[in-house]
Design a protein around this motif. Sequence first.
Motif, PDB file in Angstrom:
ATOM      1  N   GLU A 129     -11.576   8.338  59.668  1.00 45.53           N
ATOM      2  CA  GLU A 129     -12.636   8.821  58.780  1.00 45.53           C
ATOM      3  C   GLU A 129     -12.038   9.532  57.579  1.00 45.53           C
ATOM      4  N   GLY A 130     -10.919  10.212  57.809  1.00 42.79           N
ATOM      5  CA  GLY A 130     -10.144  10.791  56.729  1.00 42.79           C
ATOM      6  C   GLY A 130      -8.720  10.293  56.860  1.00 42.79           C
ATOM      7  N   LYS A 131      -7.819  10.828  56.084  1.00 42.54           N
ATOM      8  CA  LYS A 131      -6.428  10.427  56.186  1.00 42.54           C
ATOM      9  C   LYS A 131      -5.843  10.982  57.487  1.00 42.54           C
ATOM     10  N   PRO A 132      -5.349  10.118  58.373  1.00 41.78           N
ATOM     11  CA  PRO A 132      -4.811  10.598  59.654  1.00 41.78           C
ATOM     12  C   PRO A 132      -3.637  11.550  59.461  1.00 41.78           C
ATOM     13  N   ASP A 133      -3.587  12.578  60.297  1.00 39.86           N
ATOM     14  CA  ASP A 133      -2.514  13.573  60.219  1.00 39.86           C
ATOM     15  C   ASP A 133      -1.365  13.172  61.149  1.00 39.86           C
TER      16      ASP A 133
END
Length: 221
Positions: free
Chosen positions: A193-197
Amino acid sequence: MAERPLDAEPSGDGPQSDTAQAFPTYEELASDLLEAIDSVGLSIEDVRHEIEPGVGERRFEATVRLTAAEPPSRYHAHVSFSWDALMTYVASYGPGSECDLYHDEDDDVDCPHKHLQPQPFVEIEAEFVLGDGGYELHDVEEVSSWLDVVQSLLGKAFPDDDRPSVHVGMAALGSVILVEKLTAEHSWLVDFEGKPDYVGIAKQLQAALKIVPQLADRLPI
């Protein structure tokens, strides 16, 4: 319905939308994860990319350990994730392409797949190898104390509500009980959903691997 092989290149019929371009690929995930692990100074070995011919599922595996400059490096973790065939298909042909798998080309169907943003989910797993095995167990109740020690130590690298599970493998040979393996397992759900950490995951791997050698003075295995 015309079939397209999973390893075929996209047809190129018209430009892909921004949504299609944003859908991750197996290669991007594997590359980004390896880059993150390398960036925190961990040693990476035995990288393997496998595919199951029957279902088209792909699987990534690698062995991660501290560098030789941070002994003992015999402690390591197996890092892996699975990537199913449908995600490969959508990554290649774009959102909505999965309709081809369920409808004939001549069908006039307003399929929900054409209007919904596909949401991939991947679970990155780590198995920490905590002992060499072969230890003869004299009292099964010993294992309970081992679990307490392992969970207490590894809890320093993970949040209280998301600690690794501890697994003990035993074998009975007549009246002798041997401990074959002692491992801890943890996983991270990546939903894109966002940039994976990935760097955050790599740092947790590193923190756990730095703690694990302390078990040598606390466990017989």
